[in-house]
Design an enzyme around this catalytic site. Sequence first.
Site, PDB file in Angstrom:
ATOM      1  N   HIS A 170       3.368  -2.357   3.338  1.00  0.00           N
ATOM      2  CA  HIS A 170       3.518  -1.028   2.744  1.00  0.00           C
ATOM      3  C   HIS A 170       4.865  -0.879   2.050  1.00  0.00           C
ATOM      4  O   HIS A 170       5.824  -1.569   2.394  1.00  0.00           O
ATOM      5  CB  HIS A 170       3.373   0.042   3.829  1.00  0.00           C
ATOM      6  CG  HIS A 170       1.988   0.151   4.385  1.00  0.00           C
ATOM      7  ND1 HIS A 170       1.516  -0.698   5.363  1.00  0.00           N
ATOM      8  CD2 HIS A 170       0.964   0.982   4.087  1.00  0.00           C
ATOM      9  CE1 HIS A 170       0.258  -0.387   5.641  1.00  0.00           C
ATOM     10  NE2 HIS A 170      -0.110   0.629   4.881  1.00  0.00           N
ATOM     11  N   ASP A 199       0.813  -1.206   0.000  1.00  0.00           N
ATOM     12  CA  ASP A 199       0.000   0.000   0.000  1.00  0.00           C
ATOM     13  C   ASP A 199       0.854   1.268   0.000  1.00  0.00           C
ATOM     14  O   ASP A 199       2.004   1.264   0.429  1.00  0.00           O
ATOM     15  CB  ASP A 199      -0.895   0.034   1.251  1.00  0.00           C
ATOM     16  CG  ASP A 199      -2.037  -0.967   1.180  1.00  0.00           C
ATOM     17  OD1 ASP A 199      -1.985  -1.867   0.329  1.00  0.00           O
ATOM     18  OD2 ASP A 199      -2.977  -0.846   1.997  1.00  0.00           O
TER      19      ASP A 199
HETATM   20 ZN   LIG Z   1      -2.820   3.215   2.959  1.00  0.00          ZN
END
Ligand SMILES: [Zn+2]
Length: 429
Positions: free
Chosen positions: A311, A156
């Site tokens: 992430h 992400d």
């Molecule tokens: Zn996010």
Amino acid sequence: MHTLQLILVALALPSLIFAHTIPRDAGHDHDETIRRALPSAWYQRDDHPAHALFKRQQASSTFTYPQVGTPAWSAGFPQSTPDSSQLPTAWVNALNAAVAAGKIPNIPPTTLVNGSPTYPQGTNGGDPSVCSGTYGCRIPGDIWDAPTGVLATGFDDGPIGQFSPGLYTFLSQNNIPATHFMIGVNILNNAAAFQQAFSAGQDIAVHTYTHPYMTTLSNLDVLAQIGWTMELIHNSTGGKLPAFWRPPYGDSDVRTRAIAVEVFGLTTIIWNHDTNDWNFGNAGVSAQSIQSAMTGWLTGPKTPGLIILEHELNQGAVNAFEAAYPLMISNGWNLVSAAQILNGHSWMNGTDNGGVLPVAATPTTSSTSTSSTAAPSSSSATRSGANGAASSSASHKSGASTTKLPGWTVYSGLFTVLLGLFSAGAVLF
Ligand SMILES: [Zn+2]
């Protein structure tokens, strides 16, 4: 039936390899070729109705989009939070039509109370009629789990110029398919990294334009956040329209999710494990803590499969994935990208959302079942919007018992039959 399936698979695979091998995959081994070649792309079919919303600049067959990364390219998009009073008419018309057709539930937006999306009195985020991910409710048709033995990889909040390129290189070197849930303004500000991901054949999915809590937004602001991100990706990839999105913080409900799917054809992907890697270096999140959590998941049960929230937002997060990769292999996980979970079914059957694994709604836990102002079952942490850390307040941990993907066997069987028919057609004609 079992024998029939085997025969059909045997018939289908050679033609798939032949018909769908993409030049940039040349040199990969056969398994990789097959996996990449299956029609499970991150983008929507060319005949998907959502394409009509993004054709405005293509009146001329000779139209070419500005080169990615140039000032002319950047000038075509909002530079920050998009203005929902200045939206393309086609998008607004599509939303209004969906509302008029009763497809967008009339749920009031939340407001942030102590950092957590909170519904007004009388609305319970955990009730199935609202079904907020922040409140631990799973909307049927959304993806929270992977099939047995499958590890669905996604990252992400990219692209980030300092961290993403190294990750993309690692993924390419190891032939790891991954879905990158990208933020619009980060694409705008990190064009070279974006192009690296795209040219490397990585999946690109929507993570909104400036990373808000989606349930706090009006319908038009939801439209703007998703629409501009899709426009940016569409215009920067030669016209590919993403098929998947992940709401920031996992914060979506039946209203925001309906806008995503009914207007834009997007399937929602959440996650079932969270490394908290967005907060690397803080709150006890370290290389050791992530590796410890990863080890537990990767050596644990294979059912359900894993969708791990990760992430590309800091070097610690990227390093933690790379450190865990050998464990993924040694424990026998089948690595696919998050977008590949559907294994191409929605692509094959010609419907917007028909390929989504049917996930039964998970009743909310007792702690949130009665109070109309029940707090989300996991508190949201610090957030800093599009350019900063994304917290992970979706309370997947309260999702208790996991559904065993009842439709998966049926879908895979149907898919196999379709492959067989496709193969037979290729042989005959
Ligand atoms: Zn996010």
